[in-house]
Design a protein around this motif. Structure first.
Motif, PDB file in Angstrom:
ATOM      1  N   CYS A  22       0.859  -1.181   0.000  1.00 34.77           N
ATOM      2  CA  CYS A  22       0.000   0.000   0.000  1.00 34.77           C
ATOM      3  C   CYS A  22       0.892   1.227   0.000  1.00 34.77           C
ATOM      4  O   CYS A  22       1.823   1.325   0.805  1.00 34.77           O
ATOM      5  CB  CYS A  22      -0.906  -0.007   1.237  1.00 34.77           C
ATOM      6  SG  CYS A  22      -2.065   1.385   1.277  1.00 34.77           S
ATOM      7  N   GLY A  23       0.612   2.143  -0.903  1.00 35.88           N
ATOM      8  CA  GLY A  23       1.409   3.353  -0.981  1.00 35.88           C
ATOM      9  C   GLY A  23       0.564   4.540  -1.389  1.00 35.88           C
ATOM     10  O   GLY A  23      -0.609   4.408  -1.740  1.00 35.88           O
ATOM     11  N   GLU A  24       1.182   5.691  -1.334  1.00 41.87           N
ATOM     12  CA  GLU A  24       0.506   6.939  -1.698  1.00 41.87           C
ATOM     13  C   GLU A  24       0.840   7.282  -3.145  1.00 41.87           C
ATOM     14  O   GLU A  24       1.986   7.159  -3.571  1.00 41.87           O
ATOM     15  CB  GLU A  24       0.969   8.058  -0.773  1.00 41.87           C
ATOM     16  CG  GLU A  24       0.281   9.388  -1.039  1.00 41.87           C
ATOM     17  CD  GLU A  24       0.680  10.437  -0.023  1.00 41.87           C
ATOM     18  OE1 GLU A  24       0.323  10.289   1.154  1.00 41.87           O
ATOM     19  OE2 GLU A  24       1.378  11.392  -0.425  1.00 41.87           O
ATOM     20  N   SER A  25      -0.194   7.704  -3.878  1.00 41.76           N
ATOM     21  CA  SER A  25      -0.012   8.056  -5.276  1.00 41.76           C
ATOM     22  C   SER A  25      -1.115   9.010  -5.718  1.00 41.76           C
ATOM     23  O   SER A  25      -2.238   8.919  -5.236  1.00 41.76           O
ATOM     24  CB  SER A  25      -0.071   6.792  -6.136  1.00 41.76           C
ATOM     25  OG  SER A  25       0.087   7.109  -7.495  1.00 41.76           O
ATOM     26  N   LYS A  26      -0.794   9.888  -6.645  1.00 43.77           N
ATOM     27  CA  LYS A  26      -1.854  10.665  -7.279  1.00 43.77           C
ATOM     28  C   LYS A  26      -2.663   9.701  -8.125  1.00 43.77           C
ATOM     29  O   LYS A  26      -2.105   8.904  -8.878  1.00 43.77           O
ATOM     30  CB  LYS A  26      -1.268  11.770  -8.161  1.00 43.77           C
ATOM     31  CG  LYS A  26      -0.679  12.906  -7.387  1.00 43.77           C
ATOM     32  CD  LYS A  26      -0.238  14.008  -8.332  1.00 43.77           C
ATOM     33  CE  LYS A  26       0.343  15.151  -7.531  1.00 43.77           C
ATOM     34  NZ  LYS A  26       0.785  16.244  -8.403  1.00 43.77           N
ATOM     35  N   LEU A  27      -3.976   9.755  -7.999  1.00 43.36           N
ATOM     36  CA  LEU A  27      -4.848   8.873  -8.774  1.00 43.36           C
ATOM     37  C   LEU A  27      -5.384   9.633  -9.980  1.00 43.36           C
ATOM     38  O   LEU A  27      -5.052  10.793 -10.193  1.00 43.36           O
ATOM     39  CB  LEU A  27      -5.948   8.322  -7.870  1.00 43.36           C
ATOM     40  CG  LEU A  27      -5.420   7.519  -6.668  1.00 43.36           C
ATOM     41  CD1 LEU A  27      -6.559   6.998  -5.810  1.00 43.36           C
ATOM     42  CD2 LEU A  27      -4.522   6.381  -7.107  1.00 43.36           C
ATOM     43  N   ALA A  28      -6.228   8.988 -10.773  1.00 45.12           N
ATOM     44  CA  ALA A  28      -6.687   9.548 -12.050  1.00 45.12           C
ATOM     45  C   ALA A  28      -7.293  10.945 -11.915  1.00 45.12           C
ATOM     46  O   ALA A  28      -7.098  11.794 -12.773  1.00 45.12           O
ATOM     47  CB  ALA A  28      -7.675   8.607 -12.718  1.00 45.12           C
ATOM     48  N   THR A  29      -8.063  11.148 -10.853  1.00 45.48           N
ATOM     49  CA  THR A  29      -8.614  12.478 -10.568  1.00 45.48           C
ATOM     50  C   THR A  29      -8.539  12.691  -9.061  1.00 45.48           C
ATOM     51  O   THR A  29      -8.498  11.714  -8.295  1.00 45.48           O
ATOM     52  CB  THR A  29     -10.088  12.632 -11.009  1.00 45.48           C
ATOM     53  OG1 THR A  29     -10.928  11.921 -10.102  1.00 45.48           O
ATOM     54  CG2 THR A  29     -10.324  12.137 -12.429  1.00 45.48           C
ATOM     55  N   PRO A  30      -8.566  13.928  -8.603  1.00 48.01           N
ATOM     56  CA  PRO A  30      -8.523  14.180  -7.163  1.00 48.01           C
ATOM     57  C   PRO A  30      -9.740  13.637  -6.407  1.00 48.01           C
ATOM     58  O   PRO A  30      -9.707  13.518  -5.184  1.00 48.01           O
ATOM     59  CB  PRO A  30      -8.481  15.711  -7.064  1.00 48.01           C
ATOM     60  CG  PRO A  30      -8.014  16.181  -8.393  1.00 48.01           C
ATOM     61  CD  PRO A  30      -8.482  15.158  -9.386  1.00 48.01           C
ATOM     62  N   ASP A  31     -10.811  13.275  -7.131  1.00 48.10           N
ATOM     63  CA  ASP A  31     -12.013  12.727  -6.497  1.00 48.10           C
ATOM     64  C   ASP A  31     -11.864  11.268  -6.086  1.00 48.10           C
ATOM     65  O   ASP A  31     -12.688  10.742  -5.353  1.00 48.10           O
ATOM     66  CB  ASP A  31     -13.223  12.876  -7.426  1.00 48.10           C
ATOM     67  CG  ASP A  31     -13.617  14.324  -7.638  1.00 48.10           C
ATOM     68  OD1 ASP A  31     -13.401  15.148  -6.728  1.00 48.10           O
ATOM     69  OD2 ASP A  31     -14.140  14.630  -8.724  1.00 48.10           O
ATOM     70  N   PHE A  32     -10.823  10.607  -6.593  1.00 48.93           N
ATOM     71  CA  PHE A  32     -10.551   9.224  -6.195  1.00 48.93           C
ATOM     72  C   PHE A  32      -9.547   9.226  -5.050  1.00 48.93           C
ATOM     73  O   PHE A  32      -8.524   9.914  -5.108  1.00 48.93           O
ATOM     74  CB  PHE A  32      -9.994   8.397  -7.357  1.00 48.93           C
ATOM     75  CG  PHE A  32     -10.987   8.114  -8.443  1.00 48.93           C
ATOM     76  CD1 PHE A  32     -12.222   7.560  -8.160  1.00 48.93           C
ATOM     77  CD2 PHE A  32     -10.679   8.392  -9.759  1.00 48.93           C
ATOM     78  CE1 PHE A  32     -13.137   7.297  -9.172  1.00 48.93           C
ATOM     79  CE2 PHE A  32     -11.583   8.130 -10.776  1.00 48.93           C
ATOM     80  CZ  PHE A  32     -12.811   7.584 -10.479  1.00 48.93           C
ATOM     81  N   THR A  33      -9.829   8.438  -4.016  1.00 45.61           N
ATOM     82  CA  THR A  33      -8.932   8.359  -2.862  1.00 45.61           C
ATOM     83  C   THR A  33      -8.305   6.980  -2.703  1.00 45.61           C
ATOM     84  O   THR A  33      -7.310   6.837  -1.999  1.00 45.61           O
ATOM     85  CB  THR A  33      -9.678   8.717  -1.563  1.00 45.61           C
ATOM     86  OG1 THR A  33     -10.801   7.835  -1.410  1.00 45.61           O
ATOM     87  CG2 THR A  33     -10.163  10.156  -1.589  1.00 45.61           C
ATOM     88  N   VAL A  34      -8.889   5.963  -3.351  1.00 43.81           N
ATOM     89  CA  VAL A  34      -8.434   4.574  -3.216  1.00 43.81           C
ATOM     90  C   VAL A  34      -8.485   3.888  -4.575  1.00 43.81           C
ATOM     91  O   VAL A  34      -9.462   4.057  -5.320  1.00 43.81           O
ATOM     92  CB  VAL A  34      -9.350   3.777  -2.243  1.00 43.81           C
ATOM     93  CG1 VAL A  34      -8.864   2.334  -2.093  1.00 43.81           C
ATOM     94  CG2 VAL A  34      -9.472   4.446  -0.901  1.00 43.81           C
ATOM     95  N   GLU A  35      -7.443   3.119  -4.891  1.00 44.37           N
ATOM     96  CA  GLU A  35      -7.470   2.239  -6.062  1.00 44.37           C
ATOM     97  C   GLU A  35      -6.826   0.918  -5.637  1.00 44.37           C
ATOM     98  O   GLU A  35      -5.778   0.925  -4.973  1.00 44.37           O
ATOM     99  CB  GLU A  35      -6.716   2.846  -7.244  1.00 44.37           C
ATOM    100  CG  GLU A  35      -6.814   1.996  -8.483  1.00 44.37           C
ATOM    101  CD  GLU A  35      -6.302   2.675  -9.743  1.00 44.37           C
ATOM    102  OE1 GLU A  35      -6.227   1.985 -10.780  1.00 44.37           O
ATOM    103  OE2 GLU A  35      -5.968   3.884  -9.697  1.00 44.37           O
ATOM    104  N   ILE A  36      -7.444  -0.201  -6.025  1.00 38.70           N
ATOM    105  CA  ILE A  36      -6.959  -1.512  -5.615  1.00 38.70           C
ATOM    106  C   ILE A  36      -6.766  -2.401  -6.841  1.00 38.70           C
ATOM    107  O   ILE A  36      -7.673  -2.541  -7.663  1.00 38.70           O
ATOM    108  CB  ILE A  36      -7.934  -2.190  -4.620  1.00 38.70           C
ATOM    109  CG1 ILE A  36      -8.145  -1.291  -3.394  1.00 38.70           C
ATOM    110  CG2 ILE A  36      -7.391  -3.564  -4.207  1.00 38.70           C
ATOM    111  CD1 ILE A  36      -9.180  -1.802  -2.404  1.00 38.70           C
ATOM    112  N   LEU A  37      -5.590  -3.002  -6.922  1.00 40.48           N
ATOM    113  CA  LEU A  37      -5.202  -3.898  -8.011  1.00 40.48           C
ATOM    114  C   LEU A  37      -5.026  -5.290  -7.427  1.00 40.48           C
ATOM    115  O   LEU A  37      -4.369  -5.466  -6.395  1.00 40.48           O
ATOM    116  CB  LEU A  37      -3.892  -3.396  -8.596  1.00 40.48           C
ATOM    117  CG  LEU A  37      -3.262  -4.146  -9.765  1.00 40.48           C
ATOM    118  CD1 LEU A  37      -4.138  -4.024 -10.995  1.00 40.48           C
ATOM    119  CD2 LEU A  37      -1.884  -3.596 -10.048  1.00 40.48           C
TER     120      LEU A  37
END
Length: 116
Positions: free
Chosen positions: A95-110
């Motif tokens: 788990c790490g910190e990253s800018k996601l596709a838009t600022p409205d996304f806070t979590v992405e899981i692969l």
């Protein structure tokens, strides 16, 4: 030669790629702008559905990579994750910190999982 199958495919990506008995899911995001808790729940619900479609389940997850827009949300995301993961079946995880596709996304899981 082991067959590779692609599901829910666009020009950019597939939501599910299966190679032999291994399932690879695209990064899943929740409802943009919702709370970290809601976005995590949304991601996990999508993962459940995609794994079922591919012939697997959360009990067969091999590895998870989680990106948070802000590591300050780590505990909130983990509260949802910990309740979802089957007892004794926690996958290898990062788990790490990253800018996601838009600022409205806070979590992405692969997810990578085994069939069965």
């Amino acid at each position: 030669m082991t067959e590779i199958t692609y599901s829910h495919t666009t020009q950019r990506m597939s939501q599910i790629v299966t190679h032999g008995d291994t399932i690879y899911l695209a990064g899943q995001v929740g409802t943009a702008g919702a709370s970290v808790t809601q976005q995590t729940q949304d991601c996990l619900a999508k993962i459940d559905a995609l794994l079922a479609e591919a012939g697997s389940s959360k009990a067969r997850i091999l590895q998870a990579t989680i990106w948070l827009a802000d590591m300050a949300d780590f505990a909130e995301m983990n509260a949802v994750w910990d309740a979802w993961v089957p007892e004794g079946r926690a996958p290898a995880r990062a788990c790490g910190e990253s800018k996601l596709a838009t600022p409205d996304f806070t979590v992405e899981i692969l997810i990578t999982a085994a069939k069965g």
